[in-house]
Write an enzyme that holds these catalytic residues in place. Structure first.
Site, PDB file in Angstrom:
ATOM      1  N   MET A  30       0.848  -1.193   0.000  1.00 52.35           N
ATOM      2  CA  MET A  30       0.000   0.000   0.000  1.00 52.35           C
ATOM      3  C   MET A  30       0.887   1.248   0.000  1.00 52.35           C
ATOM      4  O   MET A  30       0.445   2.339   0.359  1.00 52.35           O
ATOM      5  CB  MET A  30      -0.935  -0.024   1.208  1.00 52.35           C
ATOM      6  CG  MET A  30      -1.857  -1.242   1.173  1.00 52.35           C
ATOM      7  SD  MET A  30      -3.450  -0.977   1.933  1.00 52.35           S
ATOM      8  CE  MET A  30      -2.966  -0.709   3.607  1.00 52.35           C
ATOM      9  N   GLY A  31       2.150   1.061  -0.410  1.00 56.78           N
ATOM     10  CA  GLY A  31       3.043   2.211  -0.543  1.00 56.78           C
ATOM     11  C   GLY A  31       3.610   2.667   0.784  1.00 56.78           C
ATOM     12  O   GLY A  31       3.575   1.934   1.779  1.00 56.78           O
ATOM     13  N   TYR A  32       4.144   3.909   0.771  1.00 54.27           N
ATOM     14  CA  TYR A  32       4.852   4.466   1.915  1.00 54.27           C
ATOM     15  C   TYR A  32       5.908   3.442   2.364  1.00 54.27           C
ATOM     16  O   TYR A  32       5.922   2.985   3.506  1.00 54.27           O
ATOM     17  CB  TYR A  32       3.890   4.827   3.049  1.00 54.27           C
ATOM     18  CG  TYR A  32       4.384   6.032   3.822  1.00 54.27           C
ATOM     19  CD1 TYR A  32       4.390   7.289   3.225  1.00 54.27           C
ATOM     20  CD2 TYR A  32       4.893   5.916   5.102  1.00 54.27           C
ATOM     21  CE1 TYR A  32       4.875   8.395   3.895  1.00 54.27           C
ATOM     22  CE2 TYR A  32       5.385   7.021   5.782  1.00 54.27           C
ATOM     23  CZ  TYR A  32       5.365   8.253   5.164  1.00 54.27           C
ATOM     24  OH  TYR A  32       5.853   9.351   5.826  1.00 54.27           O
ATOM     25  N   HIS A  37       9.493  -3.614   3.216  1.00 49.63           N
ATOM     26  CA  HIS A  37       9.162  -3.761   1.792  1.00 49.63           C
ATOM     27  C   HIS A  37      10.430  -3.961   0.959  1.00 49.63           C
ATOM     28  O   HIS A  37      10.452  -4.741   0.013  1.00 49.63           O
ATOM     29  CB  HIS A  37       8.447  -2.510   1.267  1.00 49.63           C
ATOM     30  CG  HIS A  37       7.125  -2.247   1.915  1.00 49.63           C
ATOM     31  ND1 HIS A  37       6.836  -1.081   2.577  1.00 49.63           N
ATOM     32  CD2 HIS A  37       6.013  -3.010   1.995  1.00 49.63           C
ATOM     33  CE1 HIS A  37       5.603  -1.133   3.030  1.00 49.63           C
ATOM     34  NE2 HIS A  37       5.078  -2.291   2.696  1.00 49.63           N
ATOM     35  N   GLN A 153      -1.722 -12.411   7.709  1.00 45.94           N
ATOM     36  CA  GLN A 153      -1.947 -12.110   6.291  1.00 45.94           C
ATOM     37  C   GLN A 153      -1.328 -13.205   5.416  1.00 45.94           C
ATOM     38  O   GLN A 153      -1.933 -13.648   4.437  1.00 45.94           O
ATOM     39  CB  GLN A 153      -1.366 -10.739   5.937  1.00 45.94           C
ATOM     40  CG  GLN A 153      -1.491 -10.410   4.470  1.00 45.94           C
ATOM     41  CD  GLN A 153      -1.319  -8.934   4.169  1.00 45.94           C
ATOM     42  OE1 GLN A 153      -2.264  -8.171   4.248  1.00 45.94           O
ATOM     43  NE2 GLN A 153      -0.117  -8.521   3.808  1.00 45.94           N
ATOM     44  N   VAL A 176      12.295  -8.799   9.571  1.00 47.35           N
ATOM     45  CA  VAL A 176      13.590  -8.124   9.701  1.00 47.35           C
ATOM     46  C   VAL A 176      13.661  -7.530  11.111  1.00 47.35           C
ATOM     47  O   VAL A 176      12.689  -6.919  11.578  1.00 47.35           O
ATOM     48  CB  VAL A 176      13.723  -6.995   8.648  1.00 47.35           C
ATOM     49  CG1 VAL A 176      15.101  -6.360   8.701  1.00 47.35           C
ATOM     50  CG2 VAL A 176      13.455  -7.541   7.249  1.00 47.35           C
ATOM     51  N   LYS A 184      11.507  -4.879  13.220  1.00 50.06           N
ATOM     52  CA  LYS A 184      11.468  -3.529  12.649  1.00 50.06           C
ATOM     53  C   LYS A 184      10.032  -3.151  12.339  1.00 50.06           C
ATOM     54  O   LYS A 184       9.269  -3.973  11.816  1.00 50.06           O
ATOM     55  CB  LYS A 184      12.307  -3.461  11.383  1.00 50.06           C
ATOM     56  CG  LYS A 184      13.775  -3.537  11.693  1.00 50.06           C
ATOM     57  CD  LYS A 184      14.619  -2.886  10.615  1.00 50.06           C
ATOM     58  CE  LYS A 184      16.085  -3.116  10.968  1.00 50.06           C
ATOM     59  NZ  LYS A 184      17.009  -2.279  10.286  1.00 50.06           N
ATOM     60  N   SER A 185       9.672  -1.932  12.686  1.00 55.38           N
ATOM     61  CA  SER A 185       8.315  -1.439  12.414  1.00 55.38           C
ATOM     62  C   SER A 185       8.358   0.074  12.403  1.00 55.38           C
ATOM     63  O   SER A 185       9.117   0.690  13.170  1.00 55.38           O
ATOM     64  CB  SER A 185       7.369  -1.916  13.531  1.00 55.38           C
ATOM     65  OG  SER A 185       6.207  -1.132  13.542  1.00 55.38           O
ATOM     66  N   ARG A 187       6.286   1.792  13.639  1.00 50.79           N
ATOM     67  CA  ARG A 187       5.708   2.228  14.921  1.00 50.79           C
ATOM     68  C   ARG A 187       6.750   2.324  16.038  1.00 50.79           C
ATOM     69  O   ARG A 187       6.486   2.912  17.077  1.00 50.79           O
ATOM     70  CB  ARG A 187       4.630   1.251  15.365  1.00 50.79           C
ATOM     71  CG  ARG A 187       3.481   1.187  14.412  1.00 50.79           C
ATOM     72  CD  ARG A 187       2.211   0.712  15.098  1.00 50.79           C
ATOM     73  NE  ARG A 187       1.096   0.844  14.194  1.00 50.79           N
ATOM     74  CZ  ARG A 187       0.731  -0.103  13.328  1.00 50.79           C
ATOM     75  NH1 ARG A 187       1.373  -1.245  13.301  1.00 50.79           N
ATOM     76  NH2 ARG A 187      -0.281   0.083  12.525  1.00 50.79           N
TER      77      ARG A 187
HETATM   78  O1  PAF Z   1       0.105  -5.745   3.456  1.00 50.18           O
HETATM   79  C1  PAF Z   1      -0.378  -4.855   2.722  1.00 50.18           C
HETATM   80  O2  PAF Z   1       0.217  -3.804   2.501  1.00 50.18           O
HETATM   81  C2  PAF Z   1      -1.771  -5.037   2.122  1.00 50.18           C
HETATM   82  O3  PAF Z   1      -2.591  -5.735   3.000  1.00 50.18           O
HETATM   83  C3  PAF Z   1      -1.760  -5.697   0.729  1.00 50.18           C
HETATM   84  C4  PAF Z   1      -1.221  -7.121   0.801  1.00 50.18           C
HETATM   85  C5  PAF Z   1      -0.905  -4.882  -0.219  1.00 50.18           C
HETATM   86  C6  PAF Z   1      -3.168  -5.754   0.157  1.00 50.18           C
HETATM   87  O4  PAF Z   1      -3.710  -4.495  -0.010  1.00 50.18           O
END
Ligand code: PAF
Length: 285
Positions: A30-32, A37, A153, A176, A184-185, A187
């Site tokens: 979801m970016g940011y 990531h 998830q 990580v 790591k977070s 938050r």
């Molecule tokens: O983990 C996330 O950022 C979201 O839940 C995902 C997997 C991109 C789905 O929108």
């Protein structure tokens, strides 16, 4: 790095990749973007010919009291980080592109959701599974990468891929950690200096639990008590949950056997931290 904003162009790009026999690693986000990531992107870069990153803040996975509008967004920064991480295609669709009309079909996740963080977010994983179904169809990746920090998830995606027969390999990337073990977070910056010193006790508690299993403990209640006791003795955090389940099924298991997860959520003054560890019970000796 190519930036694609329409589904049609994305499908054309991916068709071209497949016709050339290229493998595709997909990191949906979801970016940011943060370090977590980037770790996923690096893993995808190692294993595949083409790396696709999606940035899409998915309204379907936000509850009425969770602020979709205030979710942080910075596409210029994401673009820069994606380029540096070796992304080939950044898929950045608008909400109108992904959901041009109210959905007539939605994915409902029936298992693995009424526990851990899912308990307090009804409908959240239906939104995640629905958007991933669309993204998987659009990108048709060889492999999809998710972080084990959000183990629930990963469990839900495992169910989605199996139940709907997506020909996709799910790659669960280990959490990580900082040098002292704290997961790591973004938050972590909300912890006070004192809380930051205490917070590594969360991972230590999970390691103690793993050690107890290695030494023969098979009662989930005893593992739970051990973790609760360690966190309460070593931090001022308030425990939200400490749960022990089979993984990835997320079902109660007693006595412990097979692959299990020990997952925790702890509230500090301005930050709620989550962490988990998975253990293969029989091979933990
Ligand atoms: O983990 C996330 O950022 C979201 O839940 C995902 C997997 C991109 C789905 O929108």
């Amino acid at each position: 790095m190519k930036i694609v904003t329409t589904i049609q162009e994305m499908q054309q790009q991916m068709k071209a990749c497949r016709s050339q026999g290229k493998t595709v690693g997909f990191v949906p986000t979801m970016g940011y973007l943060h370090e977590g990531h980037i770790t996923l992107l690096k893993e995808a870069r190692k294993d595949n010919d083409v790396v696709v990153l999606s940035v899409f803040v998915n309204p379907l996975q936000f509850g009425p009291n969770e602020d979709f509008d205030r979710y942080p967004r910075d596409i210029a920064r994401d673009e820069k980080m994606a380029k540096e991480a070796g992304v080939d295609i950044l898929f950045y669709p608008s909400v109108e592109e992904m959901y041009p009309r109210p959905l007539s079909v939605q994915v409902i996740v029936k298992e693995r959701v009424d526990v851990l963080c899912g308990k307090s977010r009804p409908g959240h994983f239906d939104g995640v599974a629905t958007v991933l179904t669309k993204l998987f169809h659009i990108v048709m990746p060889t492999r999809a990468y998710f972080g084990m920090k959000d183990a629930q998830q990963v469990a839900v995606v495992d169910g989605l891929i199996r139940d709907f027969n997506f020909p996709i390999e799910l790659v669960a990337v280990p959490t990580v950690r900082e040098a002292d073990g704290l997961a790591k977070s973004s938050r972590n910056v909300y912890l006070s200096p004192e809380e930051r010193k205490e917070a590594p006790a969360l991972y230590r508690a999970l390691q103690k639990a793993q050690e107890a299993i290695k030494n023969g403990e098979r009662e989930p209640a005893a593992i739970r008590d051990l973790v609760i006791d360690y966190i309460q003795t070593n931090t001022n955090g308030v425990i939200d949950y400490v749960e022990v389940y089979s993984y990835p099924e997320l079902k109660p298991v007693a006595p412990l056997s097979g692959k299990i997860i020990i997952a925790i959520a702890v509230r500090f003054t301005n930050a709620r931290l989550i962490d988990n560890i998975t253990v293969d019970v029989e091979s933990s000796y």
